[in-house]
Design an enzyme around this catalytic site. Structure first.
Site, PDB file in Angstrom:
ATOM      1  N   MET A 271      81.361  31.315  20.647  1.00 20.25           N
ATOM      2  CA  MET A 271      82.383  32.153  20.024  1.00 20.25           C
ATOM      3  C   MET A 271      82.643  31.714  18.588  1.00 20.25           C
ATOM      4  SD  MET A 271      84.363  34.672  20.292  1.00 20.25           S
ATOM      5  CE  MET A 271      85.318  35.217  18.890  1.00 20.25           C
ATOM      6  N   GLU A 272      82.682  32.716  17.723  1.00 21.86           N
ATOM      7  CA  GLU A 272      82.698  32.484  16.277  1.00 21.86           C
ATOM      8  C   GLU A 272      84.083  32.270  15.673  1.00 21.86           C
ATOM      9  OE1 GLU A 272      81.947  35.508  17.792  1.00 21.86           O
ATOM     10  OE2 GLU A 272      82.769  37.173  16.638  1.00 21.86           O
ATOM     11  N   HIS A 305      73.716  32.517  14.904  1.00 23.24           N
ATOM     12  CA  HIS A 305      74.477  33.739  15.190  1.00 23.24           C
ATOM     13  C   HIS A 305      75.973  33.525  14.920  1.00 23.24           C
ATOM     14  CE1 HIS A 305      75.270  37.504  17.524  1.00 23.24           C
ATOM     15  NE2 HIS A 305      76.411  36.881  17.765  1.00 23.24           N
ATOM     16  N   GLU A 306      76.524  32.473  15.496  1.00 26.81           N
ATOM     17  CA  GLU A 306      77.972  32.250  15.337  1.00 26.81           C
ATOM     18  C   GLU A 306      78.295  31.927  13.885  1.00 26.81           C
ATOM     19  OE1 GLU A 306      79.402  33.316  17.817  1.00 26.81           O
ATOM     20  OE2 GLU A 306      77.734  33.110  19.235  1.00 26.81           O
ATOM     21  N   HIS A 309      78.416  35.033  11.786  1.00 24.71           N
ATOM     22  CA  HIS A 309      79.631  35.828  11.997  1.00 24.71           C
ATOM     23  C   HIS A 309      80.701  35.514  10.948  1.00 24.71           C
ATOM     24  CE1 HIS A 309      79.220  38.381  15.438  1.00 24.71           C
ATOM     25  NE2 HIS A 309      79.060  37.426  16.334  1.00 24.71           N
TER      26      HIS A 309
HETATM   27 ZN    ZN Z   1      78.190  37.680  18.197  1.00 28.14          ZN
END
Ligand code: ZN
Length: 881
Positions: A271-272, A305-306, A309
């Site tokens: 989770m970002e 990915h995170e 973000h």
């Molecule tokens: Zn994402």
């Protein structure tokens, strides 16, 4: 079947918030049973919706499972007549357009098994607020278009020495009663879903990164002490990501500190949260001894990915949850390109396309089918889907393909510039792409609103006299729930033409050998002139659009493409088509009661691939991997589980027997005996070596199993050890399987991640992973029903990755899943709703299986009150009746 609060939310009903929150000041006094949360909010009427001389509307605050202690406005306790607690929140009557609201609530983190809101994982406090978890912490306008600056004070006993939240640390001290108190401030306005808090007895590793403008950023990775040796790879991945986003997107990190925390209990991958990413341990911790190559690569891509973000999601966020793909589709596209740049581009693409074809296509054809931008939902947690993420990324990729890289970058620059600090929509993203380039994506927008996987039918013609070659492409998108008639999409189809000698042909006067065809009509013909003899088309190169493409290739043509196509992805895809054709013929033979024929074309094709020493070994390994049973099930027509299993096993054994010598010589040549490194080259060699080992063992000789045993016992790294163990479990005797599994467990029982691997190897084994064994694993002391990773390894390992055993003829696999789902729904609705997926496909199976699966679904429905998450999936699945 009942759900206490089933309601459908529609995109068309969106309304801007009545009130804005400029500042959020939180204080937490942590306690497992009674955590006190005080919030002080600076609130004002939203000028965008305010009217002259209006009566102020009530203020709505979302809140779930909270004990309300008090409400004050501008320092005065509010009398109870001024507010009303209802299901899902609190309504407060307001008499002034600007005010300070204070709310005190009490929550019990220890009782929180949903892993949403504030909860405990191995004694550590952590939060998960996306999408609607913040309302389980305090009463708040919990919607992404309300963006606020946050200050957070955490007070906890000294046994929790590490107290973290978003942003920069402002202050720390000790309270009068000897507790620790730390205050954090995040200067960037953010929606509540990006809030995070962590408290625990944690260790950390530290590094730093100098940004392109010369600012020094502190990087910290926190874990429990036992895992501190497993942080290096994630830290390296983080630094690579930070550099890449500067170089490729011109995006610099903004805070002075970036923190990652690993937790064992987590519903998703990671989770970002602003400045404080929280990760599932399995997606961040790795060492060569304990993590496979696949885990190393997964970690690299999730860390990226995170991190990405921070711009695509946090600085520019979503107006409402229907826009989820705005941040997720774009960020998946960004991380896929990052991984492609760091490793083998073709291999990354093959992996992503395989996931899309096996799982996203199935979703798109099932009862939960929805567009990349859904227009309604009951429970938003159910829409963190392959469609929103992976198909959403494909949609962004198509924009990239249609516009070209420079134009795409102009578009993304404009998007970040224009919307920095705002909560926006998918439409805003497309508009920025258009405006930066004077482009027209009007028709293209349909990709956001139309569900279902388009099917392209391609026919070609050659006029020798004129030297003209033509491709006629028809497109059609099948009906999906709530969407009957589909309009033609703008589909970029990248192609090349191969001459008889395999050389690429120039497609126009400029000599280009590759072209993007813009398919915009239901049917369209593209003509190429100056073509001296009939060419062979290489279609949809690099999988330029998320579609099913049909063209009637012969086996010989596919083998030709496998050898000569300049597009590595399409070489692999030609091999896939060859495999699929063979497996489909075998299924037909089985169903017709005929003797199964040797798949000669496939064996020849595989032999040529194995003999070609110029090919990247990773690509060879991918080519030699038969399509999974799940993928075969997606080929259209009624699913006959038994036929799929028989055909696949027969083909595998035939290949193993026919090519045994080749497998052995490649295996020998690829043995490494050098220190482990997760580089693309080394991973490529290990993947081919272990593919060979698996085929060798499938052929069943004692020598092959001895090789696996040596490799297992040598245990040089987890990739090789796990591959050898998998081969021994799948192809050895039962006694051998048990012996090696036991040895492995004895060695690794202290390591959570390895135990998850060990569970997965058993539950996913076509031979060993019987229902009885899976039930035993559930009773194993290392299994924990409250830990989603364990549930995924054992239960989903069986129901989603063990086609053979799950589809056992008596249908008890389905009932088993139903019972698990019913039990899990009481603890963790999000996990229950995901786990039920295989049952939602009941309609696609042969009559007998279909009835059995339907009965299992009905059992869930009849079991009593369901969570909103599970209710939505089950009711929509049963509606197909
Ligand atoms: Zn994402």
């Amino acid at each position: 079947m009942k759900d206490s609060q089933a309601r459908t939310i529609y995109l068309k009903d969106y309304q801007a918030p009545d009130y804005l929150v400029d500042h959020t000041d939180l204080s937490f006094e942590l306690d497992p049973h009674a955590t006190l949360v005080k919030s002080r909010l600076k609130i004002r009427r939203n000028p965008a919706v305010a009217q002259a001389n209006e009566t102020l509307p009530p203020l709505w605050l979302d809140g779930v499972d909270l004990e309300l202690l008090s409400v004050s406005v501008n320092g005065e306790l509010l009398p109870v007549q001024r507010y009303e607690q209802r299901a899902g929140g609190l309504s407060v009557s307001i008499d002034t357009p600007e005010f300070e609201l204070e709310v005190e609530t009490r929550i019990a983190p220890e009782a929180n098994t949903s892993l949403e809101g504030l909860y405990l994982s191995n004694g550590m406090y952590c939060t998960q607020c996306e999408a609607e978890g913040f309302r389980k912490i305090t009463f708040y306008p919990d919607r992404p278009d309300v963006m606020s600056v946050f200050t957070t004070t955490i007070i906890a006993p000294a046994t929790y020495p590490v107290l973290l939240s978003n942003g920069n640390k402002l202050d720390s001290g000790i309270t009068e009663d000897g507790r620790l108190s730390v205050t954090w401030e995040d200067p960037f306005a953010k929606p509540s879903y990006l809030f995070a808090l962590v408290a625990g007895d944690l260790q950390h590793v530290e590094d730093s990164f100098t940004t392109c403008s010369g600012r020094e950023v502190k990087l910290q990775l926190f874990t429990e002490a036992r895992n501190i040796g497993k942080c290096a790879h994630a830290m390296t991945s983080l630094k690579h990501s930070m550099r890449w986003d500067e170089e490729v997107y011109g995006r610099e990190y903004d805070l002075d500190i970036f923190m990652i925390v690993a937790v064992d209990h987590f519903n998703m991958g990671a989770m970002e949260n602003k400045g404080l990413n929280i990760f599932n341990s399995a997606c961040v911790l790795a060492s060569p001894e304990t993590a496979t190559d696949a885990a190393f690569q997964r970690i690299e891509s999730i860390v990226a990915h995170e991190y990405f973000h921070n711009w695509s999601g946090n600085r520019v966020t979503c107006r409402d949850w229907f826009q989820l793909s705005l941040k997720e589709g774009f960020t998946v596209f960004r991380d896929a390109e990052f991984s492609a740049d760091m490793n083998s581009r073709a291999v990354k693409r093959i992996e992503d396309v395989t996931l899309l074809r096996t799982s996203q296509f199935a979703e798109d054809a099932g009862p939960m089918s929805h567009p990349v931008r859904p227009d309604s939902y009951m429970e938003i947690s159910n829409f963190y889907t392959l469609t929103v993420y992976e198909k959403g990324a494909e949609v962004v990729r198509m924009i990239h393909t249609i516009m070209g890289p420079e134009a795409f970058r102009r578009g993304s620059d404009l998007y970040f510039d224009r919307h920095d600090g705002c909560a926006v929509t998918c439409e805003d993203f497309v508009a920025a792409m258009e405006d930066a380039n004077g482009a027209d994506l009007k028709q293209f927008r349909r990709w956001y609103s139309q569900a279902g996987t388009p099917v392209l039918d391609v026919e070609d013609g050659y006029d020798e006299a004129l030297g003209e070659y033509s491709l006629t492409i028809r497109q059609q998108t099948p009906e999906t729930p709530g969407q009957k008639d589909k309009l033609p999409l703008h589909i970029p189809v990248t192609i090349g033409l191969l001459a008889e000698d395999g050389r690429p042909l120039p497609l126009d006067a400029s000599g280009q050998t590759e072209a993007v065809l813009h398919l915009t009509e239901a049917s369209q013909t593209f003509t190429f002139s100056g073509i001296a003899s009939r060419p062979l088309p290489s279609l949809l190169r690099g999988f330029s659009a998320p579609v099913k493409l049909r063209y009637d290739y012969s086996s010989a043509q596919l083998q030709f493409l496998m050898q000569h196509d300049t597009d590595s992805f399409n070489r692999w895809d030609a091999c896939q088509r060859l495999s699929l054709n063979s497996l489909q013929s075998l299924q037909q033979q089985y169903r017709a009661g005929e003797a199964l024929q040797q798949p000669t074309a496939l064996i020849e094709g595989y032999a040529a691939v194995l003999d070609d020493e110029t090919l990247d070994p990773a690509l060879v390994a991918k080519m030699l991997a038969l399509p999974s049973a799940q993928e075969l099930a997606e080929q259209g027509g009624e699913i006959d589980a038994a036929a799929i299993i028989v055909a696949r096993t027969f083909a595998r054994d035939a290949i193993a027997a026919a090519l045994a010598e080749r497998f052995l010589s490649r295996y020998r040549a690829l043995e490494q005996h050098k220190p482990y490194s997760p580089t693309a080259e080394d991973i490529a060699e290990r993947s081919l070596k272990n593919t060979c080992l698996s085929y060798l063992c499938a052929a069943g000789s004692a020598e092959a199993l001895a090789l696996a045993k040596v490799q297992f016992e040598r245990g040089e790294n987890m990739t090789d050890a796990a591959a050898a163990l998998a081969a021994l479990v799948e192809f050895g005797t039962e006694a051998q399987a048990e012996e090696f599994l036991e040895a492995f467990y004895q060695q690794w029982q202290q390591d959570t991640q390895v135990v998850e691997t060990w569970f997965g190897l058993q539950s996913g084994s076509a031979k060993y992973g019987t229902l009885e064994r899976v039930q035993k694993l559930i009773a194993h002391p290392a299994f924990e029903v409250k830990n989603p990773n364990k549930v995924r390894a054992v239960i989903a390992g069986y129901t989603m990755r063990n086609f053979t055993q799950f589809h056992r003829e008596d249908g008890t696999g389905y009932i088993f899943l139903a019972d698990q789902v019913i039990a899990l729904d009481k603890l963790n609705p999000q996990i229950a709703a995901r786990l039920v997926t295989p049952l939602t496909r009941w309609k696609k199976y042969r009559a007998q299986e279909s009835a059995q699966i339907h009965a299992a679904l009905q059992k869930i429905s009849d079991s009593g009150e369901l969570s909103r998450d599970l209710y939505e999936v089950v009711s929509k699945s049963l509606e197909q009746d």
